[in-house]
Design a protein around this motif. Structure first.
Motif, PDB file in Angstrom:
ATOM      1  N   LEU A  25       0.837  -1.209   0.000  1.00 42.21           N
ATOM      2  CA  LEU A  25       0.000   0.000   0.000  1.00 42.21           C
ATOM      3  C   LEU A  25       0.870   1.257   0.000  1.00 42.21           C
ATOM      4  CD1 LEU A  25      -2.855  -1.067   2.445  1.00 42.21           C
ATOM      5  CD2 LEU A  25      -2.987  -0.829  -0.045  1.00 42.21           C
ATOM      6  N   TYR A  28       1.985   2.341  -3.437  1.00 41.64           N
ATOM      7  CA  TYR A  28       0.932   2.961  -4.241  1.00 41.64           C
ATOM      8  C   TYR A  28       0.303   4.166  -3.544  1.00 41.64           C
ATOM      9  CZ  TYR A  28       1.146  -1.072  -7.337  1.00 41.64           C
ATOM     10  OH  TYR A  28       1.569  -2.028  -8.233  1.00 41.64           O
ATOM     11  N   SER A  29       0.958   4.696  -2.529  1.00 38.53           N
ATOM     12  CA  SER A  29       0.362   5.760  -1.700  1.00 38.53           C
ATOM     13  C   SER A  29      -0.013   7.011  -2.487  1.00 38.53           C
ATOM     14  CB  SER A  29       1.289   6.116  -0.536  1.00 38.53           C
ATOM     15  OG  SER A  29       2.528   6.613  -1.019  1.00 38.53           O
ATOM     16  N   TYR A  31      -1.645   7.197  -5.076  1.00 39.32           N
ATOM     17  CA  TYR A  31      -2.982   7.019  -5.648  1.00 39.32           C
ATOM     18  C   TYR A  31      -4.074   6.862  -4.588  1.00 39.32           C
ATOM     19  CZ  TYR A  31      -0.216   5.864  -9.773  1.00 39.32           C
ATOM     20  OH  TYR A  31       0.680   5.881 -10.811  1.00 39.32           O
ATOM     21  N   LEU A  32      -3.678   6.598  -3.343  1.00 37.04           N
ATOM     22  CA  LEU A  32      -4.660   6.292  -2.301  1.00 37.04           C
ATOM     23  C   LEU A  32      -5.358   7.552  -1.806  1.00 37.04           C
ATOM     24  CD1 LEU A  32      -2.746   3.642  -0.170  1.00 37.04           C
ATOM     25  CD2 LEU A  32      -4.136   3.322  -2.210  1.00 37.04           C
ATOM     26  N   ARG A  35      -8.148   5.119   3.665  1.00 34.45           N
ATOM     27  CA  ARG A  35      -8.134   3.710   4.060  1.00 34.45           C
ATOM     28  C   ARG A  35      -8.809   3.583   5.415  1.00 34.45           C
ATOM     29  NH1 ARG A  35      -2.276   0.854   5.046  1.00 34.45           N
ATOM     30  NH2 ARG A  35      -3.031  -0.728   6.437  1.00 34.45           N
ATOM     31  N   VAL A  50      -9.932   0.337   0.935  1.00 34.50           N
ATOM     32  CA  VAL A  50      -8.993   1.329   0.436  1.00 34.50           C
ATOM     33  C   VAL A  50      -9.661   2.055  -0.727  1.00 34.50           C
ATOM     34  CG1 VAL A  50      -6.750   1.694  -0.653  1.00 34.50           C
ATOM     35  CG2 VAL A  50      -6.996  -0.059   1.102  1.00 34.50           C
ATOM     36  N   ILE A  52      -9.234   4.523  -3.873  1.00 32.58           N
ATOM     37  CA  ILE A  52      -8.112   4.807  -4.759  1.00 32.58           C
ATOM     38  C   ILE A  52      -8.600   5.514  -6.014  1.00 32.58           C
ATOM     39  CG2 ILE A  52      -8.292   2.488  -5.793  1.00 32.58           C
ATOM     40  CD1 ILE A  52      -5.223   2.485  -6.045  1.00 32.58           C
TER      41      ILE A  52
END
Length: 80
Positions: A25, A28-29, A31-32, A35, A50, A52
């Protein structure tokens, strides 16, 4: 490439995979959006959602990496 909003639903049944999950995760932070994690002690599992916003290929790659972890399941719901 056009991005899409999605939710990745994650069920963790093997707590030994949590560190690896957090590492993925973190990769790819960018895009997040957010959460939420819920420990479900009665069933000895963790439920994570999550949010995204990313290209579909990126979301699929993330979900695939998560789903390959031992004792971890992931499903994606995409916006239209």
């Amino acid at each position: 490439m056009e991005s899409r909003a999605a939710i990745i639903a994650i069920i963790v049944e093997n707590t030994e995979s949590v560190e690896s999950l957090n590492g993925i995760l973190h990769e790819y932070s960018q895009y997040l959006l957010g959460r939420m994690g819920i420990p479900y002690h009665k069933k000895n599992i963790n439920i994570i959602s999550v949010a995204i916003d990313a290209p579909q290929d990126t979301i699929s790659a993330l979900s695939g990496k998560i789903g390959r972890l031992d004792g971890v399941s992931a499903q994606v719901v995409y916006s239209k």
